[in-house]
Every structure is written in C-alpha cells, then in structure tokens.
Design an enzyme around this catalytic site. Sequence first.
Site, PDB file in Angstrom:
ATOM      1  N   HIS A 132     -41.201  21.824 -11.155  1.00  0.00           N
ATOM      2  CA  HIS A 132     -41.196  21.116 -12.446  1.00  0.00           C
ATOM      3  C   HIS A 132     -40.437  21.908 -13.519  1.00  0.00           C
ATOM      4  CE1 HIS A 132     -44.568  18.712 -10.749  1.00  0.00           C
ATOM      5  NE2 HIS A 132     -44.945  19.870 -10.273  1.00  0.00           N
ATOM      6  N   SER A 166     -14.774  26.953 -27.235  1.00  0.00           N
ATOM      7  CA  SER A 166     -14.829  25.744 -28.046  1.00  0.00           C
ATOM      8  C   SER A 166     -13.697  25.791 -29.064  1.00  0.00           C
ATOM      9  CB  SER A 166     -16.181  25.680 -28.757  1.00  0.00           C
ATOM     10  OG  SER A 166     -16.077  24.890 -29.922  1.00  0.00           O
ATOM     11  N   GLU A 201     -20.034  22.110 -14.924  1.00  0.00           N
ATOM     12  CA  GLU A 201     -20.226  20.760 -15.486  1.00  0.00           C
ATOM     13  C   GLU A 201     -19.297  19.737 -14.828  1.00  0.00           C
ATOM     14  OE1 GLU A 201     -21.379  20.989 -20.036  1.00  0.00           O
ATOM     15  OE2 GLU A 201     -19.929  22.526 -19.521  1.00  0.00           O
ATOM     16  N   GLN A 223      -7.539  -2.510   3.468  1.00  0.00           N
ATOM     17  CA  GLN A 223      -6.525  -1.634   2.862  1.00  0.00           C
ATOM     18  C   GLN A 223      -7.133  -0.847   1.684  1.00  0.00           C
ATOM     19  OE1 GLN A 223      -2.297  -2.828   2.663  1.00  0.00           O
ATOM     20  NE2 GLN A 223      -2.608  -2.931   0.470  1.00  0.00           N
ATOM     21  N   LYS A 261     -18.786  30.097 -28.675  1.00  0.00           N
ATOM     22  CA  LYS A 261     -19.123  29.372 -27.442  1.00  0.00           C
ATOM     23  C   LYS A 261     -18.418  29.895 -26.193  1.00  0.00           C
ATOM     24  CE  LYS A 261     -21.272  26.130 -26.878  1.00  0.00           C
ATOM     25  NZ  LYS A 261     -20.994  24.732 -27.206  1.00  0.00           N
ATOM     26  N   SER A 277       0.829  -1.207   0.000  1.00  0.00           N
ATOM     27  CA  SER A 277       0.000   0.000   0.000  1.00  0.00           C
ATOM     28  C   SER A 277       0.864   1.258   0.000  1.00  0.00           C
ATOM     29  CB  SER A 277      -0.937  -0.001   1.212  1.00  0.00           C
ATOM     30  OG  SER A 277      -0.226  -0.252   2.402  1.00  0.00           O
ATOM     31  N   ASN A 284     -18.361  28.156 -22.441  1.00  0.00           N
ATOM     32  CA  ASN A 284     -18.904  26.981 -21.773  1.00  0.00           C
ATOM     33  C   ASN A 284     -18.722  27.004 -20.251  1.00  0.00           C
ATOM     34  OD1 ASN A 284     -19.645  25.901 -24.260  1.00  0.00           O
ATOM     35  ND2 ASN A 284     -17.627  24.965 -24.542  1.00  0.00           N
ATOM     36  N   TYR A 324      -9.662  -7.359  11.750  1.00  0.00           N
ATOM     37  CA  TYR A 324      -8.965  -6.838  10.574  1.00  0.00           C
ATOM     38  C   TYR A 324      -8.953  -7.856   9.436  1.00  0.00           C
ATOM     39  CZ  TYR A 324      -5.450  -5.042   7.425  1.00  0.00           C
ATOM     40  OH  TYR A 324      -4.816  -4.602   6.306  1.00  0.00           O
ATOM     41  N   ASN A 375      -2.395  -2.958  12.789  1.00  0.00           N
ATOM     42  CA  ASN A 375      -3.856  -2.849  12.704  1.00  0.00           C
ATOM     43  C   ASN A 375      -4.389  -1.631  13.456  1.00  0.00           C
ATOM     44  OD1 ASN A 375      -3.595  -5.162  11.299  1.00  0.00           O
ATOM     45  ND2 ASN A 375      -4.586  -6.512  12.797  1.00  0.00           N
TER      46      ASN A 375
END
Length: 454
Positions: A157, A278, A291, A323, A284, A24, A286, A318, A111
């Site tokens: 809505h 763009s 997003e 991990q 454009k 790890s 954006n 454990y 542990n």
Amino acid sequence: MSKPMWTGRFTKAIDKAVNDYNSSLPFDCRMYRQDIRGSIAHSQMLAKQGIISEKDAEDIKNGLLSIEADIDSGKLTFDSDAEDIHMFIEAELTNRIGDAGKRLHTGRSRNDQVALDQRLYLVDESSDIIMTLDNLIHILRNIALDHTRTYMPGYTHLQRAQPITYAHYLSAYIEMFRRDKERFEQAVKRANISPLGSGALAGTTYPLDRVMVADSLGMDSVALCSLDGVSDRDFAIEFASAASILMMHLSRMSEEIILYSSQEFKFYELDDSYSTGSSMMPQKKNPDVAELTRGKTGRVYGDLISLLVIMKGLPLTYNKDMQEVQESLFDVIDTIKAVLPPFAGMLRTMTIRKDKMEEAALGGFTNATDLADYLVRKGIPFRSTHEISGKLVHYCIENNTSLEKLSLVEFKQFSELIEDDVYDAISLETCVNKRTLIGGPAPETVLKYLNSIE
Ligand code: ARG
C-alpha cells in the site's frame, strides 16, 4: 502512374486517391530485405523443382541482390506509386532482368508473401530486443550484487511494511524481465514458421518444396494449413502481448524511480546525463526517461488493442484489413527498441543512496512483525502477540520513538516475557538476515539466487 500487376480484368485505371489510400509502401518498405530474402528462397526452390530454369533463378537472384544493394545505398528509393513493397520489388526486378522477373511470382501470392515477410521481420528484430533485455537483466544483477546488505523498507500500500534489501528488491524486477525474455523467445518460436506455399489461400498445384524454402530461410517448420498460413496474425499479437507485459514491468519500475528520486524519498539520485532540467525552475532535475517509459507503455497497449480489434471479426482468409496490422506491429517494435537502451543506461548510472534507504528502513516500525514473532517464540499465540506489538507501536507513536529504542522497563509494561534478547530479535539485521527461505531477503539467499541466474 505505373500499371499494377492485376489489371487484366479491369477496364479502367485505379483512381489516384484510392491507390494512395490502398498503398502500404510507405510503411511496408521497411521489410524489403525480408521480401528479397523470401523471393530468393522461393525462386531457388522453383528452379530445383524444374518449375523455372536455373538461368532464370540465377538472374532473379542477381537482380534481387542488386535491388537490395541499391536500396541499402540509397540509389533506389521508394518514391513510386506501387501498391506495396512486394509489387515495388517485382516491378523493379522485371525492369532490370526482363521476363525472368515475371516468373518469380509463380506458385506464390502476396498473401503468403506478406505473411512470410512479417514473420521474418519480427524474428530478425526480436533477436535485437532479446539481447537488449538480457543486457538490462545483467545491469540489474550487477547492481544487486553490490547491495545484498543494503537495507531498505519493503512496501505494501506504499506504506512501510517489512525490511528487505535493495538486492532483494531488484531481484523482483530481474525475475519479471527474465519471464519477459522467455515470452519473447516463445513468440519467436511460433513466428518462425513459413507460410510460403499457402498461395492465395488454397495452396497451389505446382510441386513446390515448402520445407526446402523454410530450411533455406532458417525457419523451423511450415504452416500446416494454407488457410491459416495466409490469415494468421497471432504471431504479431503474441509479440505485442509480450511487449505489453514488458512495458507494464518497465512502467512499474519507472514509477518507483520517479518516486525514489524525489526529495521525499531520496533513495536515488539520477545521473545528470540521464535527467533534464526545467525551462523555468532552476532547481529542477526531472526523471524524464522514467516518465517517458511510463508514458510509452500506454502507446504499446494501444498497439496491442489495435491488433486485437483489427483481427477480431475477420472471416477467413485474407482481408485487406490485415494490412493495418503492420503499422501497429512496427510501432511496438520501434517503441520497445527505443525504450530499453535509455532505461538501462539510467539504471546503470544512477546513484543509490544506501544511507537514505537504511534510514527509511529504520523508521516506520518495519520490525513490528518480528517483535510479534519474538513473543510467539516466548510461548504467546500469534494473534495475541500481534496485539501486544500493535500496542507497543502505538506507544512509540505517542512518545515519538521507535521499538528498538524502548527500554526494557517500557517493554515489560506490555509483556513480562520480553527480555534483553528482544533488541537483537528486532534489529534490522536480524529481521532481514533470518529470512533465509528460498525467495527471502537474507543476503546469502539473495546472493545464491543471483549466482543461480548467471
Ligand atoms: N500489402 C498487402 C498487405 O499488407 C499485401 C497483401 C495483398 N493481398 C491482396 N490480396 N490484396 O496485406
């Protein structure tokens, strides 16, 4: 390959591929500061309890601090085949100070050590996240203070429903983010508990002072059952849950930022420095920040689901599966930390088109409910006034006009009880300003709310 610390009962070296698979270190190395802090606290306590000598504890502390300094400066790198950060640091310590380094792990297991490191790491990172979230709330509050009289349509809505103000709209998100902040604070409270002394699972016969260790680490208390101490990862799941809910809120707001900055709405104009162009279409602009925030929400949900599924079938205590918790937890932390600053910056810099909001609030018959309520005050039951108001809306649609533009003669065709006072009753200002109940959109109500959260 250096020798792992557990080789006594083995007759063969570990397979290289298995060692790599098992290791790890590539991701838990980020917890080196917490690991060192925990080891210093543990060794100081061992000396105080007479389990190791004061001299050994001093050497361990100095050795660990020199390791930390060398990792900080880049002098010591993690290019080793150690199984994890705990073994990496312990091996390096023994390299540097000799036998005293081998006494550090007395009365401790990896542990309880790894559970401690993760808790400390999460608590450390949370303070940064909570601060950034607080900053976001402040930014929203400051914008709201400028817009207690900026009228806009409220939607259900995604259809225009009733008029509100922009400050009222922002207050909804302020409330969500305030709850998010509280959730993080509560998650930290439950994470800030020391598992050290749990050993591998059953504690230890050494006379450890667990409370002293917890105190010196700034933790609130100690895990009360050693089995739970080594196997609990709720703190990570709870943190990821709080993060997921925060992302859900950010994502909803992002969706609205995307919509509101479109040509169809034009409520917002994003600052050039927070938008992108763009490569093909020259016109454009954006809303990438919004997003991406919406997109990263899916990623955090994925981490939360990973954590829940990793833990769901594990027998106590454990298991190596645990991990896998680390990378999901780290990804949640990294993502939240990456998302919040640009999101806040986008809000701080965008232009709010008061004129467009008001224009939209005036259209869409958002005062139809108030017209029905006006007739209720004239003595007609609400169900009937709802019908009359609906018929007037229909008439307006047919004649391409709006309620406030009708003449009294036209109004009277629908109800004789409608008088000249109708115009005031259904004006945008009245519709909003009369809603003074706690939580309502009236300017003074929202202002009172905004002042109350400072
Ligand atoms: N790297 C391990 C983890 O993150 C540390 C604990 C190892 N414990 C063990 N019994 N093998 O879970």
